[in-house]
Design a protein around this motif. Structure first.
Motif, PDB file in Angstrom:
ATOM      1  N   HIS A   1       0.851  -1.181   0.000  1.00 22.39           N
ATOM      2  CA  HIS A   1       0.000   0.000   0.000  1.00 22.39           C
ATOM      3  C   HIS A   1       0.887   1.230   0.000  1.00 22.39           C
ATOM      4  O   HIS A   1       1.781   1.377   0.820  1.00 22.39           O
ATOM      5  CB  HIS A   1      -0.920   0.018   1.225  1.00 22.39           C
ATOM      6  N   SER A   2       0.653   2.118  -0.974  1.00 23.95           N
ATOM      7  CA  SER A   2       1.350   3.403  -1.024  1.00 23.95           C
ATOM      8  C   SER A   2       0.287   4.483  -1.060  1.00 23.95           C
ATOM      9  O   SER A   2      -0.390   4.705  -0.060  1.00 23.95           O
ATOM     10  CB  SER A   2       2.261   3.459  -2.258  1.00 23.95           C
ATOM     11  N   SER A   3       0.105   5.157  -2.197  1.00 21.76           N
ATOM     12  CA  SER A   3      -1.040   6.072  -2.297  1.00 21.76           C
ATOM     13  C   SER A   3      -2.332   5.280  -2.446  1.00 21.76           C
ATOM     14  O   SER A   3      -3.423   5.810  -2.261  1.00 21.76           O
ATOM     15  CB  SER A   3      -0.857   7.013  -3.489  1.00 21.76           C
TER      16      SER A   3
ATOM     17  N   ALA B   1       5.831   0.002  -5.607  1.00 24.19           N
ATOM     18  CA  ALA B   1       5.106   1.113  -4.993  1.00 24.19           C
ATOM     19  C   ALA B   1       5.175   2.355  -5.866  1.00 24.19           C
ATOM     20  O   ALA B   1       4.161   3.045  -6.084  1.00 24.19           O
ATOM     21  CB  ALA B   1       5.664   1.401  -3.599  1.00 24.19           C
TER      22      ALA B   1
ATOM     23  N   ASP C   1       2.030   4.331  -7.636  1.00 25.00           N
ATOM     24  CA  ASP C   1       1.740   5.751  -7.403  1.00 25.00           C
ATOM     25  C   ASP C   1       1.633   6.509  -8.717  1.00 25.00           C
ATOM     26  O   ASP C   1       0.725   7.333  -8.912  1.00 25.00           O
ATOM     27  CB  ASP C   1       2.831   6.387  -6.538  1.00 25.00           C
TER      28      ASP C   1
END
Length: 695
Positions: free
Chosen positions: A575-577, A595, A599
């Protein structure tokens, strides 16, 4: 003297000796006689050497025609130069030597001219072939640029392609007709993008201003070249309607053959006036549909046109025929993909080139059987790649892209039958293990079950787990009997599957992550249930083979299925943005890049995509996206998609490329610089503060 010369039966000599007056100048006369004979011999020898050199030149030209490479040309030049040098030692008088030298120089000049022509033709062929191979993907890239909002890049690429075509035309590499066809297709890309955008959001067309939008029913095409279709017949609502099944045989035959591209003039002349008028309208509608298909209109545009016609209760006879032809084309696309591609201008060109290439290989008697098979395989693989590229250019759904014809699948399909050799399928899929066509090769089989089996074979064909593939295939052959496990004392033993589940089979990390990844893909519910069934059958097959209805070695049985899935699906989630889940087995990135790529796809490409398709402002799009449960993932056919998990809906789709990965890397580096700048202005830093680079 003449008595020593050969004579005919009448005693006349074959060659009269020179007459010499042996008087007081006898010695001088004898000297002249010797000189005369020496000149004749020298001239004959010079002519013989010139003839031999000409033969060597012809042989060199033949060699260059067969192999026009620069290395061979230089070799042949060296051979001729050596042959010329070798004549220096031939005993000739001065005049004959000079004449022979001039003759050989002239022959060498002719050979230089010949090789220059061969090299020029070869360069033209290479340029033409390169253009032909690149054209479908170039047009797709340009169209994707327009549709994604990157108009400047699309315009630059369009100008570059037009420049290449103009250069090839001036160089004589392509014909004026080919140039005209390609320019028509290039112009159609912008029109096609405008057509699609007008359907999605007709009020936001500022960036799409073609001089004239080609209405779908207004143009027909012949091999990709636009030409007007006569609209004088069938363009007004005449009140005529027809059902093919209620017409006389002449009209029925006429319509059926018209959809196959043939005009039955005899049937037409035999119709009544009303039927003949309807037949003309049918022809007009079919020609309209053929024009749309041949002009490389995208699949979504054709489907949209079909939907529009289907919803109209007052369609004309012409429009009804147009709709029926679209339906015939889409049905063909689902049943015989290569034949459907042959209906498009580019697809027809691809198939024509393939047929010509295979015919040339078959007729080449210089090839051994092994060489012929190797060349045939190379040409066929290229043909499949080009068909897939054309399908991508037309935005054909991945599940319909099946480039391998049914005849080529027959041997491999036997592996799905009980008792069939599983290695037939393994051998067939091996060339596609690392191929861009691989997923479509598996997709070419008939049923979802066969497709999943073939896909597992493709993903494991060159791995340590390849040894498990024959067992996996046998376990899932049609008619495989597990009654000794599933039936006990004449009653159904339902606790076998529950035992498999109780042991955590489907919650094993490798299987769980793989199924979780697959479940996020569009239309994935059937895939998930199919894969579960395949893996369960692997367990049952082993238990049956060991006569183990109690599943006493269940862990060992499940381990093989786990290993197969672990190799097939190398999942990187996080999980990033937003959340992301990538199968690194089919996506050429590292775990560290996941990641940043997620994004970039969400924040940049998907944002542009949504702006283009909704007309909303930058801020409005970002605000709407911030509250959505998005998942960024990759599809088996090389696309990155953003899925709204609550709606189970694909929000946007972006083709993966190395350029995309570089852009994601650049964005990550820029964001890192911002963080570094902020870090320098902070009074203190937590000891745990750490910046992890994207690469």
């Amino acid at each position: 003297m003449s008595a020593n010369l050969p004579t005919y039966n009448n005693n006349y000599p074959v060659m009269n000796p020179p007459k010499v007056q042996l008087d007081v100048e006898g010695h001088e006369a004898l000297a002249k006689l010797g000189k005369s004979l020496s000149s004749e011999a020298s001239q004959a020898l010079a002519l013989h050497q010139a003839s031999e050199f000409q033969k060597a030149k012809v042989a060199a030209q033949t060699s260059v025609q067969a192999d026009p490479s620069a290395a061979n040309i230089q070799q042949q030049l060296a051979n001729l130069a050596g042959a010329k040098g070798g004549l220096e030692s031939v005993p000739l008088n001065l005049n004959n030597r000079l004449s022979l030298s001039r003759m050989l120089d002239n022959e060498l000049t002719q050979f230089h001219t010949f090789t220059s022509g061969v090299q020029l033709r070869q360069a033209r062929l290479v340029e033409a072939e390169t253009l032909s191979n690149d054209l479908p993907s170039d047009l797709q890239t340009i169209g994707n640029g327009y549709l994604s909002g990157d108009h400047q890049t699309a315009s630059d690429l369009s100008e570059a392609l037009q420049g290449r075509l103009e250069h090839a035309l001036k160089a004589g590499s392509i014909s004026p007709q080919y140039y005209h066809n390609a320019i028509q297709l290039l112009h159609a890309v912008h029109d096609k993008a405008s057509a699609l955008m007008s359907l999605v959001h007709p009020d936001n067309q500022d960036d799409f201003t073609p001089d004239k939008f080609h209405a779908l029913q207004s143009f027909g095409f012949d091999k990709g070249v636009a030409r007007p279709v006569k609209q004088s017949v069938g363009q007004t609502h005449t009140g005529l309607s027809f059902d093919i099944h209620n017409q006389d045989s002449n009209f029925t035959d006429f319509v059926a053959e018209a959809h196959q591209g043939q005009v039955n003039t005899q049937a037409y002349l035999s119709m009544s006036a009303d039927k003949a008028q309807a037949a003309l309208q049918v022809l007009n509608g079919i020609q309209t549909a053929k024009g749309v298909i041949q002009s490389n209109q995208s699949y979504p545009v054709i489907m949209s046109r079909m939907a529009t016609l289907s919803k109209n209760p007052n369609v004309t006879v012409s429009e009804k025929a147009e709709l029926n032809h679209y339906r015939q084309f889409t049905h063909l696309l689902s049943t015989d993909f290569p034949a459907a591609m042959n209906e498009t201008a580019q697809g027809e060109a691809i198939i024509d080139r393939y047929n010509a290439a295979t015919a040339s290989i078959k007729d080449d008697s210089s090839l051994s059987d092994a060489e012929r098979a190797d060349k045939m395989n190379q040409v066929t693989q290229q043909y499949y790649r080009q068909l897939v590229s054309q399908a991508h250019a037309l935005n054909v759904p991945a599940n319909l892209i099946k480039p391998i014809p049914k005849t080529a699948l027959a041997t491999a399909e036997s592996a799905f039958q009980l008792g069939g050799d599983p290695n037939a399928l393994v051998k067939f899929m091996q060339p596609y293990a690392n191929s861009s066509v691989g997923v479509y090769a598996a997709n070419s089989f008939d049923t979802p079950r066969q497709q999943e089996i073939a896909n597992l074979v493709r993903l494991n064909a060159h791995q340590d787990t390849a040894a498990l593939l024959p067992m996996m295939i046998q376990a899932n052959q049609m008619g495989q009997d597990y009654s000794n496990l599933l039936m006990k004392d004449g009653e159904h033993q339902s606790d076998i599957m529950s035992a498999i589940n109780t042991k955590g089979f489907f919650t094993h990390p490798a299987i769980y992550q793989s199924l979780n990844y697959i479940s996020a893909l569009p239309n994935s519910s059937q895939r998930v249930s199919t894969i579960k069934s395949l893996l369960s059958n692997m367990v049952l097959f082993q238990a049956s083979a060991h006569n183990d209805p109690e599943l006493s070695n269940l862990s060992a049985y499940m381990d093989k299925a786990n290993r197969l899935m672990q190799e097939s699906y190398q999942i990187k989630s996080g999980h990033s943005s937003s959340a992301y889940s990538f199968n690194l087995k089919t996506l050429p990135i590292t775990s560290a890049q996941a990641a940043g790529l997620s994004d970039y796809v969400l924040q940049d490409r998907c944002k542009h995509y949504l702006q283009q398709h909704t007309g909303a402002s930058d801020e409005a799009v970002l605000a709407g996206m911030s509250n959505q449960p998005f998942l960024v993932t990759n599809t088996p056919d090389g696309n990155l998609i953003v899925v709204n998990r609550h709606l189970n809906q694909v929000v946007c789709r972006v083709p993966f490329s190395q350029h995309l990965l570089i852009a994601a890397q650049h964005q990550a580096q820029q964001q890192q610089k911002v963080l570094m700048k902020k870090a320098k202005t902070m009074p203190t830093l937590s000891p745990a503060y750490n910046l992890v680079p994207f690469l």
